[in-house]
Design a protein around this motif. Structure first.
Motif, mmCIF file in Angstrom:
data_model
loop_
_atom_site.group_PDB
_atom_site.id
_atom_site.type_symbol
_atom_site.label_atom_id
_atom_site.label_comp_id
_atom_site.label_asym_id
_atom_site.label_seq_id
_atom_site.Cartn_x
_atom_site.Cartn_y
_atom_site.Cartn_z
ATOM 1 N N LYS A 1 13.622 8.316 1.899
ATOM 2 C CA LYS A 1 13.283 9.738 1.743
ATOM 3 C C LYS A 1 14.229 10.614 2.553
ATOM 4 N N LYS A 2 14.546 10.198 3.783
ATOM 5 C CA LYS A 2 15.453 10.982 4.626
ATOM 6 C C LYS A 2 16.856 11.029 4.049
ATOM 7 N N GLN A 3 17.306 9.893 3.488
ATOM 8 C CA GLN A 3 18.643 9.844 2.893
ATOM 9 C C GLN A 3 18.758 10.751 1.680
ATOM 10 N N GLY A 4 17.652 10.851 0.944
ATOM 11 C CA GLY A 4 17.707 11.578 -0.317
ATOM 12 C C GLY A 4 17.580 13.076 -0.204
ATOM 13 N N MET A 5 17.145 13.604 0.954
ATOM 14 C CA MET A 5 16.888 15.035 1.074
ATOM 15 C C MET A 5 18.149 15.871 0.906
ATOM 16 N N ALA A 6 19.217 15.492 1.607
ATOM 17 C CA ALA A 6 20.460 16.266 1.533
ATOM 18 C C ALA A 6 21.045 16.224 0.128
ATOM 19 N N LEU A 7 21.045 15.037 -0.471
ATOM 20 C CA LEU A 7 21.582 14.881 -1.816
ATOM 21 C C LEU A 7 20.780 15.697 -2.820
ATOM 22 N N ARG B 1 0.858 -1.194 0.000
ATOM 23 C CA ARG B 1 0.000 0.000 0.000
ATOM 24 C C ARG B 1 0.893 1.243 0.000
ATOM 25 N N ARG B 2 0.592 2.166 -0.894
ATOM 26 C CA ARG B 2 1.338 3.422 -1.005
ATOM 27 C C ARG B 2 0.371 4.588 -1.074
ATOM 28 N N ARG B 3 0.804 5.736 -0.538
ATOM 29 C CA ARG B 3 0.002 6.957 -0.609
ATOM 30 C C ARG B 3 0.580 7.874 -1.682
ATOM 31 N N TYR B 4 -0.119 8.981 -1.915
ATOM 32 C CA TYR B 4 0.272 9.862 -3.017
ATOM 33 C C TYR B 4 1.713 10.349 -2.877
ATOM 34 N N GLN B 5 2.132 10.709 -1.675
ATOM 35 C CA GLN B 5 3.475 11.263 -1.508
ATOM 36 C C GLN B 5 4.555 10.217 -1.805
ATOM 37 N N ASP B 6 4.205 8.910 -1.724
ATOM 38 C CA ASP B 6 5.152 7.860 -2.114
ATOM 39 C C ASP B 6 5.335 7.843 -3.630
ATOM 40 N N PHE B 7 4.228 8.023 -4.352
ATOM 41 C CA PHE B 7 4.322 8.128 -5.812
ATOM 42 C C PHE B 7 5.145 9.354 -6.193
ATOM 43 N N ASP B 8 4.952 10.437 -5.444
ATOM 44 C CA ASP B 8 5.700 11.665 -5.703
ATOM 45 C C ASP B 8 7.196 11.446 -5.464
ATOM 46 N N TRP B 9 7.527 10.692 -4.409
ATOM 47 C CA TRP B 9 8.927 10.352 -4.131
ATOM 48 C C TRP B 9 9.525 9.574 -5.295
#
Length: 416
Positions: A210-216, A127-135
């Motif tokens: 998601k947390k790992q990717g923010m800085a990059l 199960r995924r929500r919209y913000q997962d698709f956005d990620w």
């Protein structure tokens, strides 16, 4: 089952497939496969001013068709698309509402079926929500900047819909998310990306990624921002300038069609309200006029049938017609963004070339970083042209299905 519609004849002496494409250069080897834009769109002014002709010397009229019949004659309604062997299938269904202390949101079930070796199981469900698709889209855009990433539906409100938790809105979004994933799995490059595997496997925790990717992501944004060092691109190559003009014209025309469709739906709904008030009047009248009771009840029943038929037609317009228009408006914006990135890479290449030329000392060969930059430009050009051709094929098929389906719906409505 109804028989498949026959392809409409072309208005010219040759079929559209045989016409030379305005984006093609004189050397087919340099350009690769010719792109095929929809014939119903006006060509950019810079291209329209040029003399275009068929191989036999017959000039090609690039102006807008004078009538709807000539427009239909120009459309090549065919399904001759290459069928590739697929080993990955993804569907989005079963939306569920989750009410938490801090927020309320919708999740969708993503079901994956595959025969690939990198997957441990032949089928997954998560199960995924919209913000997962956005990620997923952002990560694909970050890792594959040279490719056209399919668009997502608007985040909060689709035109005319206020309640984002209503059944109609959720179902419209589910269809759009399902199409988004199918576009990715149909793409020969995007469907092999690790981000997609992470997205469809239940054991993977997207929050950690998601947390790992923010800085990059923030660093990538800054590097892209200053990659050209203020250098301005001399000029976009003719073929890509034509694509840019084409996308501008395409977006403009789709925006006009979208506004017209909105107005048609609004008028249909207003008419529907009047019909629903009008029907009972005849029933009441029939109760007062005994001799006219039967024909008046017949008129009342007829109005009721008209209400049902018009309601179905309006729903088809809202659920099937408008979402396709919006998807392709967003698609055009995504393609424009890829074009801008291509321009940035070309500008970087030109800036490095100038820097090398300004140096006095003689060098036997071009520096390695300049060669790498040139490779990036060539890679960008090849990927962009391939994605543009694939997009044109999808667009032709989608709009053929859309317009033929809408014509059938209107025929059925008037028959009822």
């Amino acid at each position: 089952a109804a028989s498949a519609p026959k392809p409409l004849p072309s208005s010219g002496p040759k079929s559209l497939r045989e016409m030379p494409h305005p984006l093609a250069t004189s050397s087919s080897e340099e350009m690769g496969p010719a792109l095929t834009p929809s014939p119903d769109l006006l060509l950019p002014r810079s291209i329209a001013d040029k003399d275009l002709s068929l191989p036999n010397g017959t000039p090609v009229d690039t102006s807008s068709p004078a009538s709807s019949s000539s427009l239909l004659n120009r459309l090549q309604l065919d399904d001759d698309l290459d069928v590739e062997t697929r080993d990955l299938f993804v569907t989005v269904d079963d939306p569920k509402k989750h009410v938490c202390t801090m927020e309320t949101y919708i999740t969708y079930r993503v079901t994956t079926k595959t025969t690939r070796a990198e997957f441990d199981l032949p089928e997954y469900s998560v199960r995924r929500r919209y913000q997962d698709f956005d990620w997923l889209r952002n990560k694909l855009e970050e890792s594959q900047p040279t490719h056209l990433i399919p668009p997502l539906p608007e985040k909060f409100v689709v035109k005319g819909v206020v309640d984002r938790f209503s059944e109609e809105f959720v179902e419209t979004r589910r269809k759009a998310l399902d199409k988004f994933l199918k576009r990715i799995t149909d793409h020969p490059v995007l469907n092999f990306q690790m981000q997609l595997l992470t997205f469809v496997i239940p054991s993977e925790d997207l929050n950690a990624y998601k947390k790992q990717g923010m800085a990059l992501l923030s660093k990538m944004g800054e590097s892209v921002k200053y990659v050209t060092g203020g250098y301005k691109l001399r000029s976009r190559p003719l073929e890509f300038a034509a694509i840019g003009d084409y996308l501008d014209t395409f977006s403009l025309k789709l925006g006009t069609i979208d506004r017209i469709a909105q107005r048609i739906i609004k008028e249909q709904l207003e008419y529907l309200v009047e019909l629903r008030e009008y029907g009972p009047v005849y029933s009441t009248w029939g109760g007062l006029e005994v001799e006219l009771s039967e024909p008046l009840e017949g008129v009342s029943a007829c109005i009721g049938n008209c209400c049902t038929a018009l309601e179905e037609l309006s729903e088809d317009m809202t659920e099937d017609f408008l979402p396709v228009l919006r998807e392709y408006i967003l698609y055009a914006e995504s393609m424009k963004n890829v074009l801008k990135k291509r321009d940035q890479v070309q500008a970087e290449y030109e800036a490095k070339l100038e820097a090398v030329a300004l140096k006095r000392e003689d060098r036997p060969k071009v520096p390695t970083d300049v060669e790498k930059c040139q490779d990036r430009v060539e890679c960008f050009n090849a990927d962009l042209k391939a994605d543009m051709e694939r997009w044109q094929n999808n667009k032709r098929q989608d709009f053929r299905q859309l317009l033929m389906g809408m014509a059938d719906k209107n025929i059925q409505y008037y028959e009822k």
